[in-house]
Write an enzyme that holds these catalytic residues in place. Structure first.
Site, PDB file in Angstrom:
ATOM      1  N   SER A 149       0.867  -1.176   0.000  1.00 55.33           N
ATOM      2  CA  SER A 149       0.000   0.000   0.000  1.00 55.33           C
ATOM      3  C   SER A 149       0.903   1.225   0.000  1.00 55.33           C
ATOM      4  O   SER A 149       1.627   1.455   0.972  1.00 55.33           O
ATOM      5  CB  SER A 149      -0.883  -0.037   1.255  1.00 55.33           C
ATOM      6  OG  SER A 149      -1.634   1.148   1.368  1.00 55.33           O
ATOM      7  N   LYS A 175      -1.070  -1.112  -4.469  1.00 54.36           N
ATOM      8  CA  LYS A 175      -2.198  -0.224  -4.173  1.00 54.36           C
ATOM      9  C   LYS A 175      -1.647   1.169  -3.968  1.00 54.36           C
ATOM     10  O   LYS A 175      -0.620   1.330  -3.296  1.00 54.36           O
ATOM     11  CB  LYS A 175      -2.893  -0.748  -2.916  1.00 54.36           C
ATOM     12  CG  LYS A 175      -3.715   0.231  -2.102  1.00 54.36           C
ATOM     13  CD  LYS A 175      -4.573  -0.561  -1.105  1.00 54.36           C
ATOM     14  CE  LYS A 175      -4.689   0.124   0.246  1.00 54.36           C
ATOM     15  NZ  LYS A 175      -5.458  -0.700   1.217  1.00 54.36           N
ATOM     16  N   LYS A 177      -2.730   5.114  -2.711  1.00 49.53           N
ATOM     17  CA  LYS A 177      -3.769   5.918  -2.085  1.00 49.53           C
ATOM     18  C   LYS A 177      -4.113   7.072  -3.024  1.00 49.53           C
ATOM     19  O   LYS A 177      -3.232   7.612  -3.708  1.00 49.53           O
ATOM     20  CB  LYS A 177      -3.262   6.476  -0.749  1.00 49.53           C
ATOM     21  CG  LYS A 177      -2.993   5.402   0.308  1.00 49.53           C
ATOM     22  CD  LYS A 177      -4.283   4.845   0.892  1.00 49.53           C
ATOM     23  CE  LYS A 177      -3.981   3.910   2.062  1.00 49.53           C
ATOM     24  NZ  LYS A 177      -5.223   3.324   2.608  1.00 49.53           N
ATOM     25  N   ASP A 202      -7.027   3.255  -3.373  1.00 53.54           N
ATOM     26  CA  ASP A 202      -7.785   3.303  -2.118  1.00 53.54           C
ATOM     27  C   ASP A 202      -8.018   4.767  -1.742  1.00 53.54           C
ATOM     28  O   ASP A 202      -7.066   5.523  -1.567  1.00 53.54           O
ATOM     29  CB  ASP A 202      -6.986   2.593  -1.004  1.00 53.54           C
ATOM     30  CG  ASP A 202      -7.755   2.471   0.305  1.00 53.54           C
ATOM     31  OD1 ASP A 202      -8.900   2.982   0.389  1.00 53.54           O
ATOM     32  OD2 ASP A 202      -7.205   1.873   1.257  1.00 53.54           O
ATOM     33  N   GLU A 227     -10.926   0.931  -3.794  1.00 56.59           N
ATOM     34  CA  GLU A 227     -11.268   0.607  -2.406  1.00 56.59           C
ATOM     35  C   GLU A 227     -11.903   1.814  -1.718  1.00 56.59           C
ATOM     36  O   GLU A 227     -11.373   2.921  -1.788  1.00 56.59           O
ATOM     37  CB  GLU A 227      -9.970   0.182  -1.681  1.00 56.59           C
ATOM     38  CG  GLU A 227     -10.167  -0.307  -0.255  1.00 56.59           C
ATOM     39  CD  GLU A 227      -8.847  -0.790   0.362  1.00 56.59           C
ATOM     40  OE1 GLU A 227      -7.910  -1.119  -0.390  1.00 56.59           O
ATOM     41  OE2 GLU A 227      -8.759  -0.808   1.603  1.00 56.59           O
ATOM     42  N   ASP A 252     -13.853  -1.504   2.528  1.00 59.47           N
ATOM     43  CA  ASP A 252     -12.938  -1.658   3.659  1.00 59.47           C
ATOM     44  C   ASP A 252     -13.682  -1.152   4.909  1.00 59.47           C
ATOM     45  O   ASP A 252     -14.349  -1.925   5.608  1.00 59.47           O
ATOM     46  CB  ASP A 252     -11.642  -0.869   3.371  1.00 59.47           C
ATOM     47  CG  ASP A 252     -10.686  -0.764   4.555  1.00 59.47           C
ATOM     48  OD1 ASP A 252     -11.021  -1.236   5.659  1.00 59.47           O
ATOM     49  OD2 ASP A 252      -9.582  -0.185   4.399  1.00 59.47           O
ATOM     50  N   LYS A 276     -10.054  -6.969   7.152  1.00 59.80           N
ATOM     51  CA  LYS A 276      -9.043  -6.724   8.183  1.00 59.80           C
ATOM     52  C   LYS A 276      -9.558  -7.459   9.409  1.00 59.80           C
ATOM     53  O   LYS A 276     -10.639  -7.123   9.917  1.00 59.80           O
ATOM     54  CB  LYS A 276      -8.910  -5.229   8.482  1.00 59.80           C
ATOM     55  CG  LYS A 276      -8.318  -4.447   7.323  1.00 59.80           C
ATOM     56  CD  LYS A 276      -8.139  -2.984   7.653  1.00 59.80           C
ATOM     57  CE  LYS A 276      -7.572  -2.258   6.437  1.00 59.80           C
ATOM     58  NZ  LYS A 276      -7.613  -0.784   6.584  1.00 59.80           N
ATOM     59  N   GLY A 304      -4.509  -4.597   5.853  1.00 57.56           N
ATOM     60  CA  GLY A 304      -3.500  -4.412   6.896  1.00 57.56           C
ATOM     61  C   GLY A 304      -3.725  -3.105   7.617  1.00 57.56           C
ATOM     62  O   GLY A 304      -4.434  -2.220   7.120  1.00 57.56           O
TER      63      GLY A 304
HETATM   64  O1  OSB Z   1      -7.253   1.899   4.233  1.00 60.68           O
HETATM   65  O2  OSB Z   1      -6.298   0.043   4.046  1.00 60.68           O
HETATM   66  C1  OSB Z   1      -6.366   1.145   4.573  1.00 60.68           C
HETATM   67  C2  OSB Z   1      -3.374   1.661   6.875  1.00 60.68           C
HETATM   68  C3  OSB Z   1      -3.974   2.253   7.955  1.00 60.68           C
HETATM   69  C4  OSB Z   1      -5.319   2.531   7.902  1.00 60.68           C
HETATM   70  C5  OSB Z   1      -6.058   2.197   6.776  1.00 60.68           C
HETATM   71  C6  OSB Z   1      -5.464   1.570   5.691  1.00 60.68           C
HETATM   72  C7  OSB Z   1      -4.090   1.338   5.740  1.00 60.68           C
HETATM   73  C8  OSB Z   1      -3.343   0.792   4.619  1.00 60.68           C
HETATM   74  C9  OSB Z   1      -2.032   0.127   4.968  1.00 60.68           C
HETATM   75  O3  OSB Z   1      -3.655   0.923   3.455  1.00 60.68           O
HETATM   76  C10 OSB Z   1      -2.018  -1.302   4.682  1.00 60.68           C
HETATM   77  C11 OSB Z   1      -0.827  -1.976   5.316  1.00 60.68           C
HETATM   78  O4  OSB Z   1       0.251  -1.921   4.730  1.00 60.68           O
HETATM   79  O5  OSB Z   1      -0.960  -2.525   6.396  1.00 60.68           O
HETATM   80 MG    MG Z   2      -8.451   0.830   2.867  1.00 57.36          MG
END
Ligand code: OSB
Ligand code: MG
Length: 382
Positions: A149, A175, A177, A202, A227, A252, A276, A304
């Site tokens: 991510s 992924k 953001k 995402d 996402e 999510d 998650k 995650g």
């Molecule tokens: O939206 O998936 C998410 C991390 C913290 C809060 C929300 C998210 C995330 C990540 C990180 O995208 C995913 C990871 O590497 O653990």
């Molecule tokens: Mg997410």
């Protein structure tokens, strides 16, 4: 609707032993670089860990809440309160995990705390039985797919460099953001340079239905999914958006239980679900959701919370379960930390796969000196 046999039926019968001692240890680990989303930029991971002791056997668990409520309504502060004052008193020697889950259901909404406690007990049981966690879950070992991510970057050059790095490591998907004002052109830049990359975005809930025409521009980039484009709290509007978009929507933030997943699927709000384990109340509910989705053509993957190695190990074991068809947000330890609190860390092999940590329970070993070095708070609960 026909219900497939529950993947957790055997687990629900497992009795828990007498837990002699419980501690909460909060650690703070600096990130190698800030992690930015549409809602907040985190510069370190402050994780509350649970340490269970039973007749000399140790088992650790990690609460995936943050110190702040910017991803989820829970914080490390509320998690401590709920675990200490409500959940832990319900854990009595000899009762089965199914009974514990039933008792925990009286505590409404606090899924991350339920997950912390239940996952700790599962780790304890697997450790006592001398078996790896995935085996206790009834699942054979396998190589785990990787995914990264990539947070919001200052410049497109920084983003392209991060993607380049991920591609070189052979991550199975990337992924990125996005947020309002930092989306279509940034995705185009990545797609132009990496034509065959398995790519997804995402938004962490940054858009609303009035952005529908803009969001549809993302259909041009052959994304695996988008996402959580709309509100963290919404399922219904995502259904309207999914009808208009070619790209699969993945939920999510909106999914906290099997019931939420069933509602989202029935409404057509998504074609993919990010599970998650902490956001749905733990490993057992995660397995139920994944099996439910597998029976209905809905892909799922393990999300995650940039966990320490304890939470990461739990996510890795979970991905052996039925239904985890897509690469998750499981990246190398070095993506977030110079030094984690466990050994071994997470590494990709030359094909981008991750090995399940070997040994009893979650497999990884907590390094006491590193806990002491990183601890910002310690409290004995029992
Ligand atoms: O939206 O998936 C998410 C991390 C913290 C809060 C929300 C998210 C995330 C990540 C990180 O995208 C995913 C990871 O590497 O653990
Ligand atoms: Mg997410």
């Amino acid at each position: 609707m026909t219900l497939s046999p529950s993947p957790t039926a055997a687990l629900e019968k497992l009795p828990v032993s007498k837990i002699d001692r419980v501690d909460l240890v909060t650690v703070k680990l600096p990130f190698v670089s800030p992690f930015g989303t549409s809602v907040y930029v985190w510069t370190d991971k402050e994780a509350m860990l649970m340490r269970l002791e039973s007749a000399g056997v140790l088992a650790w668990s990690e609460c995936v809440s943050d110190p702040d409520p910017f991803y989820f309504y829970e914080t490390n502060g509320t998690a401590r309160h709920i675990i200490k004052d409500f959940l832990l008193p319900l854990v009595e020697p000899g009762i089965a995990l199914g009974e514990i889950e039933a008792r925990f259901r009286h505590v409404r909404f606090f899924v991350m705390d339920t997950a912390t406690t239940e996952n700790g007990l599962l780790n304890m049981i697997a450790t006592q039985k001398g078996m790896p966690l995935h085996e206790l879950l009834g699942r054979p070992a396998k190589k785990i797919m990787s995914g990264i991510s990539i947070g919001l970057k200052e410049t497109q050059a920084d983003l392209l460099a991060a993607v380049e790095n991920a591609v070189a490591k052979k991550y199975h998907r990337v992924k990125m953001k996005i947020k309002k004002g930092q989306d279509v052109e940034w995705v185009r830049a990545v797609r132009d340079r990496f034509r065959d990359l398995r790519l997804m975005v995402d938004a962490n809930g940054d858009y609303s239905l009035t952005d529908i025409d803009h969001l549809k521009e993302l259909d041009a980039f052959d994304l695996m999914m988008i996402e959580q484009p709309l509100s963290y709290n919404d399922i219904f509007q995502h259904a309207a958006l999914q009808k208009e978009m070619k790209t699969a929507i993945c939920l999510d933030e909106s999914i906290h239980s099997l019931d939420d997943a069933a509602a989202a699927i029935a409404l057509g709000a998504c074609r993919i679900i990010n599970i998650k384990q902490g956001r749905v109340g733990g490993l057992m509910e995660s397995m139920r959701i994944a099996s439910y989705c597998a029976g209905r053509g809905i892909d799922v993957w393990s999300g995650g919370m940039d966990e320490t190695g304890i939470g990461r190990a739990v996510n890795i074991h979970l991905q052996t379960a039925e239904g985890f068809t897509l690469p998750g947000d499981t990246s190398e330890t070095s993506n977030y930390f110079d030094e984690d609190i466990v050994e071994p860390g997470v590494f990709l092999d030359r094909d981008g796969f991750i090995d399940i940590p070997e040994g009893r329970g979650i497999g990884v070993k907590v390094v006491p000196e590193r806990i002491i070095k990183r601890a910002v708070r310690m409290e004995r609960l029992r």
